[in-house]
Scaffold this active site. Structure first.
Site, PDB file in Angstrom:
ATOM      1  N   ARG A  50       0.796  -1.051   0.030  1.00 17.94           N
ATOM      2  CA  ARG A  50       0.094   0.127   0.030  1.00 17.94           C
ATOM      3  C   ARG A  50       0.979   1.224  -0.050  1.00 17.94           C
ATOM      4  O   ARG A  50       1.995   1.380   0.884  1.00 17.94           O
ATOM      5  CB  ARG A  50      -0.924   0.011   1.167  1.00 17.94           C
ATOM      6  N   HIS A  96      -0.625  -0.340  -9.757  1.00 14.77           N
ATOM      7  CA  HIS A  96      -1.250  -1.262  -8.904  1.00 14.77           C
ATOM      8  C   HIS A  96      -1.755  -2.389  -9.272  1.00 14.77           C
ATOM      9  O   HIS A  96      -2.782  -2.587  -9.672  1.00 14.77           O
ATOM     10  CB  HIS A  96      -2.408  -0.401  -8.149  1.00 14.77           C
ATOM     11  N   GLU A 140      -3.004   7.407  -4.361  1.00 11.99           N
ATOM     12  CA  GLU A 140      -3.364   7.008  -5.479  1.00 11.99           C
ATOM     13  C   GLU A 140      -4.804   7.195  -5.966  1.00 11.99           C
ATOM     14  O   GLU A 140      -5.606   7.273  -5.107  1.00 11.99           O
ATOM     15  CB  GLU A 140      -3.426   5.423  -5.284  1.00 11.99           C
TER      16      GLU A 140
HETATM   17  C1  GLV Z   1      -4.486  -5.601  -3.863  1.00 12.87           C
HETATM   18  O1  GLV Z   1      -3.892  -4.516  -3.564  1.00 12.87           O
HETATM   19  C2  GLV Z   1      -5.223  -6.179  -2.807  1.00 12.87           C
HETATM   20  O2  GLV Z   1      -5.290  -5.911  -1.742  1.00 12.87           O
HETATM   21  O3  GLV Z   1      -5.758  -7.245  -3.222  1.00 12.87           O
END
Ligand code: GLV
Length: 343
Positions: A237, A284, A266
């Protein structure tokens, strides 16, 4: 059959959507395949829902649960991280929250190693160089990078994804250490406090969940304690890193580079990052393997239907953590955090 609809915030692909349609529940799907519903659309469409299948782009909070109404039984995340969901507010309203652990472990570990390879061997820079069609000839220093073999990888947040990354890194000949509780070595991975890891690792890869205690886990002080040639990889994250501090350190070459799949604000990217050549950036896409995404959608659907059909969800999340996760495994000692789950 539950009295109310199942709201799905994005089309999850043909096979998962077919299962949903054949489930006997009324299904309402946000029509845009690629863009999330706006907050207004969300608030409107959850009204009367018994279940919500959500992606990490949507904030699931008390206001939204109240707008849905007391018949809302389940919020099924198509993600392992649930930092977009106020689990406490859900619990206090009797709403079950679920996530999708395990099914994305390999895909995310693959991307972490991919970012590391791209960074250490300067693959993206070299590709851009050739596309500029500049004259070139082979030379011993042309795009000289760093080998992986012999480097020390420090994993911060040693859960399922951290472990899968360790397996890959060892296959590349790396030594692996982890900021994890306990001492000594487990499965060939030496455990140590975060501060010691930061001062020891050549490569630092983040796999901790985002919560109040891990926000800015890596800030100016932690970066200052890293080795000058260190690189940092983040597929977890964005807010785990203080991005201003990172950009400063990358700009003045205090550390060698960063491979980032996630960002503090983001989908906005720090403008400083876009100007740097010692970073590799991806939007991401940690779990963006076709098979992985299908498995995630199927697991989220199974979870939602299980709650609505009164059988137990497969992978519930509570304020005590995700029952599917290994709780001790993601402790990051010395940062004072010991939260469950991983991202
Ligand atoms: C992706 O970032 C997830 O948490 O699955």
């Amino acid at each position: 059959m539950a009295n109310g609809h199942l709201y799905v915030t994005r089309d999850l692909g043909p096979e998962p959507m077919q299962i949903l349609r054949e489930s006997g529940h009324e299904v309402v799907v946000h029509p845009d395949r690629d863009l999330p519903p706006t907050r207004e659309e969300l608030l409107e469409h959850v009204n009367g829902a018994v279940g919500i299948i959500t992606l990490l782009t949507e904030a699931m909070d008390a206001e939204l649960f109240d707008r849905a109404g007391p018949q809302l039984k389940v919020v099924a995340a198509v993600s392992v991280g649930t930092d977009n969901i106020d689990v406490h507010a859900a619990e206090s309203r009797g709403i079950t929250v679920t996530n999708t652990p395990d099914v994305l472990t390999d895909a995310t570990a693959d991307l972490a190693i991919g970012l590391l390879l791209a960074l250490n061997r300067r693959i993206v820079e070299a590709d851009a160089f050739l596309r500029r069609s500049e004259p070139w000839s082979w030379g011993p220093r042309l795009f000289l990078g760093r080998d992986l073999a012999g480097e020390t990888l420090g994993i911060v947040g040693y859960g399922r994804i951290g472990e899968a990354l360790a397996t890959r890194a060892r296959a590349f000949g790396m030594r692996v250490i982890a900021a994890a509780s306990g001492s000594g070595s487990r499965g060939g991975v030496e455990r140590m406090p975060l501060d010691e890891l930061l001062a020891t690792a050549d490569v630092i890869s983040l796999h901790a969940p985002l919560n109040g205690e891990t926000r800015h886990l890596i800030g100016a002080r932690q970066i200052a304690s890293m080795k000058p040639g260190a690189v940092i990889i983040n597929t977890a994250r964005g807010p785990l890193i203080d991005e201003d501090a990172l950009v400063d350190a990358l700009r003045n070459r205090r550390i060698r580079g960063a491979g980032l799949d996630v960002f503090e604000h983001e989908p906005a990217i720090h403008p400083g990052l876009l100007e740097l050549d010692n970073v590799v950036l991806t939007p991401h896409i940690g779990s963006a393997g076709e098979q992985t995404r299908t498995r995630m959608a199927l697991l989220a659907i199974k979870n939602a239907l299980a709650v609505l059909d009164h059988s137990g969800p497969l992978t519930p999340v509570s304020t005590l953590g995700s029952t599917g996760s290994r709780r001790d495994a993601v402790t990051v000692p010395s940062a004072g955090v010991g939260k469950q789950g991983e991202s």
